[in-house]
Every structure is written in structure tokens, then in C-alpha cells.
Design a protein around this motif. Structure first.
Motif, PDB file in Angstrom:
ATOM      1  N   LEU A 161      33.425  40.266  28.865  1.00 22.07           N
ATOM      2  CA  LEU A 161      34.484  40.479  29.852  1.00 22.07           C
ATOM      3  C   LEU A 161      34.405  39.437  30.969  1.00 22.07           C
ATOM      4  N   GLU A 162      33.202  39.207  31.475  1.00 19.23           N
ATOM      5  CA  GLU A 162      33.038  38.201  32.529  1.00 19.23           C
ATOM      6  C   GLU A 162      33.459  36.822  32.044  1.00 19.23           C
ATOM      7  N   GLU A 163      32.970  36.434  30.880  1.00 17.28           N
ATOM      8  CA  GLU A 163      33.286  35.105  30.357  1.00 17.28           C
ATOM      9  C   GLU A 163      34.780  34.966  30.073  1.00 17.28           C
ATOM     10  N   GLY A 164      35.391  36.018  29.521  1.00 21.77           N
ATOM     11  CA  GLY A 164      36.811  35.963  29.223  1.00 21.77           C
ATOM     12  C   GLY A 164      37.668  35.902  30.469  1.00 21.77           C
ATOM     13  N   PHE A 165      37.286  36.662  31.489  1.00 15.82           N
ATOM     14  CA  PHE A 165      38.039  36.664  32.741  1.00 15.82           C
ATOM     15  C   PHE A 165      37.914  35.310  33.428  1.00 15.82           C
ATOM     16  N   GLU A 166      36.715  34.732  33.400  1.00 17.73           N
ATOM     17  CA  GLU A 166      36.505  33.397  33.968  1.00 17.73           C
ATOM     18  C   GLU A 166      37.425  32.376  33.293  1.00 17.73           C
ATOM     19  N   THR A 167      37.415  32.385  31.983  1.00 21.74           N
ATOM     20  CA  THR A 167      38.199  31.406  31.227  1.00 21.74           C
ATOM     21  C   THR A 167      39.688  31.574  31.488  1.00 21.74           C
ATOM     22  N   LEU A 168      40.148  32.821  31.498  1.00 22.50           N
ATOM     23  CA  LEU A 168      41.565  33.075  31.745  1.00 22.50           C
ATOM     24  C   LEU A 168      41.993  32.523  33.101  1.00 22.50           C
TER      25      LEU A 168
ATOM     26  N   PHE B 266      45.807  44.765  33.590  1.00 23.51           N
ATOM     27  CA  PHE B 266      44.940  45.043  32.449  1.00 23.51           C
ATOM     28  C   PHE B 266      44.877  46.520  32.094  1.00 23.51           C
ATOM     29  N   ALA B 267      45.389  47.381  32.959  1.00 21.03           N
ATOM     30  CA  ALA B 267      45.225  48.829  32.776  1.00 21.03           C
ATOM     31  C   ALA B 267      45.796  49.325  31.453  1.00 21.03           C
ATOM     32  N   SER B 268      46.993  48.875  31.091  1.00 19.93           N
ATOM     33  CA  SER B 268      47.615  49.368  29.859  1.00 19.93           C
ATOM     34  C   SER B 268      46.849  48.909  28.627  1.00 19.93           C
ATOM     35  N   VAL B 269      46.327  47.691  28.651  1.00 20.59           N
ATOM     36  CA  VAL B 269      45.536  47.186  27.528  1.00 20.59           C
ATOM     37  C   VAL B 269      44.269  48.018  27.368  1.00 20.59           C
ATOM     38  N   LEU B 270      43.591  48.294  28.476  1.00 18.59           N
ATOM     39  CA  LEU B 270      42.370  49.091  28.428  1.00 18.59           C
ATOM     40  C   LEU B 270      42.658  50.512  27.952  1.00 18.59           C
TER      41      LEU B 270
ATOM     42  N   PHE C 214      41.792  38.329  26.595  1.00 13.77           N
ATOM     43  CA  PHE C 214      41.229  37.192  27.315  1.00 13.77           C
ATOM     44  C   PHE C 214      41.085  35.980  26.392  1.00 13.77           C
ATOM     45  N   ASN C 215      40.540  36.213  25.213  1.00 10.82           N
ATOM     46  CA  ASN C 215      40.317  35.111  24.275  1.00 10.82           C
ATOM     47  C   ASN C 215      41.628  34.492  23.812  1.00 10.82           C
ATOM     48  N   GLU C 216      42.617  35.335  23.519  1.00 11.89           N
ATOM     49  CA  GLU C 216      43.911  34.837  23.051  1.00 11.89           C
ATOM     50  C   GLU C 216      44.620  34.040  24.138  1.00 11.89           C
ATOM     51  N   LYS C 217      44.654  34.597  25.342  1.00 14.68           N
ATOM     52  CA  LYS C 217      45.338  33.910  26.441  1.00 14.68           C
ATOM     53  C   LYS C 217      44.619  32.619  26.813  1.00 14.68           C
ATOM     54  N   GLY C 218      43.295  32.664  26.781  1.00 13.96           N
ATOM     55  CA  GLY C 218      42.538  31.456  27.079  1.00 13.96           C
ATOM     56  C   GLY C 218      42.822  30.355  26.080  1.00 13.96           C
ATOM     57  N   ALA C 219      42.904  30.713  24.799  1.00 18.77           N
ATOM     58  CA  ALA C 219      43.192  29.728  23.751  1.00 18.77           C
ATOM     59  C   ALA C 219      44.603  29.174  23.893  1.00 18.77           C
ATOM     60  N   GLU C 220      45.566  30.056  24.202  1.00 18.84           N
ATOM     61  CA  GLU C 220      46.951  29.613  24.367  1.00 18.84           C
ATOM     62  C   GLU C 220      47.079  28.631  25.525  1.00 18.84           C
ATOM     63  N   LEU C 221      46.444  28.954  26.641  1.00 17.55           N
ATOM     64  CA  LEU C 221      46.536  28.092  27.813  1.00 17.55           C
ATOM     65  C   LEU C 221      45.807  26.778  27.596  1.00 17.55           C
ATOM     66  N   ALA C 222      44.682  26.823  26.856  1.00 16.94           N
ATOM     67  CA  ALA C 222      43.953  25.596  26.549  1.00 16.94           C
ATOM     68  C   ALA C 222      44.813  24.668  25.704  1.00 16.94           C
ATOM     69  N   GLU C 223      45.526  25.225  24.746  1.00 19.13           N
ATOM     70  CA  GLU C 223      46.408  24.421  23.891  1.00 19.13           C
ATOM     71  C   GLU C 223      47.550  23.827  24.692  1.00 19.13           C
TER      72      GLU C 223
END
Length: 224
Positions: free
Chosen positions: A104-111, A190-194, A206-215
Motif C-alpha cells: 500500500l505504501e509503495e503503491g500510494f507513493e508511485t501513484l 479509495f473508500a469504494s474500492v476498499l 495503485f499498480n494499474e494507475k501507476g503503470a498507466e501514468l508511467a506510460e
């Protein structure tokens, strides 16, 4: 209003969210005193970030490695990012495993890194200063109210929630940008996702959004 909010969030949220790589400042030579006056701590920290961005073409272009170096050297030592992530995730944090909390920490950082890196080009002549106040009482938990001032634009209200850790150093745990607290804002997103998909669902987001933004950033860089 939208541009001003994006500017201030770009300066602060991206910095707070970045993951450390290489130190920029030697140990003991931070451009602020994190165990002294909390008001000076916040102002000095903010102005050090602004000055560093102004002097770096790499930062102003949104280079992630440059931003990570800035954050590791100046911002992360002044931030309790674990607490920030915990407050953003909310009650689900208590039931998350050690591995999930790390993810969670790593994903939030990346996002946050990817979202705000593109806004650093807006840094021009901004300067952080305290909002006028007669009361400067120091407490273990405080909100420091500041303004980002500029010769060409209206001031931006920027408040920091800080607390004093066991070693007496001050730590930032939240930022209020023009009346919007960053933690509360992301927690509501994030509430609805959780609720629907749990902690693992938020990690996937987090991983999906991070990858999309990186691209997106990669394509932007290639088009220059």
C-alpha cells in the motif's frame, strides 16, 4: 483556482509521495532544523523544495529520478509517510498484513509521484511564508498555516499538519491545499474500492494507475 490548486499540490504531494533512492544532502546537513521551531521548520523545508526545483531543468520537466533524489534528500526525512498512508487507507489498514501494508505504501507513493510530477514546471518565483498570526504556541500536534506567494499570482493557502515524534523531530502527516486536506481527499476516493475489493483491490488500483501514468509520461518524453 484549478491551476493554483494543481501547482501547490504538485509541489507538496509529489514530494511527500516519492520513494527514496539516493541522498542529496549529507547526513546532518538538511536545509531545515527538524527539532527546532516548528514554524521555521515548515517554511524552510518548503522554500528548500522550491529553490531546488527552480534550479533543476530535470525536475521542472518531471523527471522521476530527479524528483526521487530531491525527496530522499529533503522531504522524506521530514515526513511520516507510513502514518499518512495509514490515515488515507482508514480502518482497513488495521486488518492488512505486513506485506499488504508495504504494498500500500509503495503503491500510494508511485501513484502520487506519477500524478504530480508533471506540474513542477509551474514553479517560478513562489515563496513560502507564514500566514500572519499573533499566536505561535508550540504543541506536540500542530497545523502550520502558510501561504505560497508570487509576484505574478495570488497567494495560495497551504497548511501542514505535523506532530513531534519520540526523538523530538517534527514530522508532516498531511497537507491542506486551498481548503482540501490531501489525506481526506484520497481516503474518500479509495473508500469504494476498499469496500468492494478490499486491500488487495486498492493495491491493484495503485499498480494499474501507476503503470498507466508511467506510460503516458514515457510517450510525452518521446514526443519532445
Amino acid at each position: 483556482m484549478q491551476r493554483r490548486t494543481f501547482l501547490s499540490s504538485s509541489l507538496i504531494a509529489a514530494a511527500l509521495a516519492a520513494a527514496p533512492i539516493l541522498p542529496v544532502w549529507a547526513a546532518g546537513s538538511l536545509p531545515y532544523d527538524d527539532k527546532g521551531d516548528p514554524f521555521a521548520f515548515v517554511v524552510d523545508l518548503s522554500n528548500a523544495v522550491l529553490e531546488r526545483i527552480r534550479g533543476s531543468d530535470s525536475l521542472k520537466s518531471g523527471n522521476i529520478d530527479a524528483l526521487r533524489e530531491l525527496v530522499d534528500g529533503i522531504i522524506m526525512p521530514a515526513t511520516d509517510f507510513t502514518m499518512m498512508t495509514r490515515m488515507t487507507v482508514g480502518p482497513k489498514w488495521r486488518t492488512a498484513t505486513k506485506e499488504q501494508r508495504k504494498a500500500l505504501e509503495e503503491g500510494f507513493e508511485t501513484l502520487l509521484m506519477r500524478v504530480y510530477a508533471g506540474g513542477l514546471s509551474a514553479v517560478k518565483d513562489q515563496k513560502c511564508e507564514l500566514r500572519p498570526t499573533r499566536v505561535k504556541t508550540v504543541r506536540p500536534e500542530m497545523v502550520i498555516r502558510t501561504l505560497l506567494t508570487s509576484g505574478s499570482e495570488n497567494p495560495i493557502a497551504l497548511d501542514y499538519r505535523i506532530y513531534q515524534a519520540k526523538d523530538k523531530s517534527w514530522k508532516i502527516v498531511d497537507v491542506n491545499i486551498e481548503g482540501i486536506w490531501m489525506v481526506e481527499n484520497y481516503r474518500s476516493q479509495f473508500a469504494s474500492v476498499l469496500s468492494q475489493d478490499g486491500v488487495d483491490g486498492l493495491i491493484r488500483l495503485f499498480n494499474e494507475k501507476g503503470a498507466e501514468l508511467a506510460e503516458t509520461m514515457k510517450k510525452k518524453e518521446a514526443s519532445k
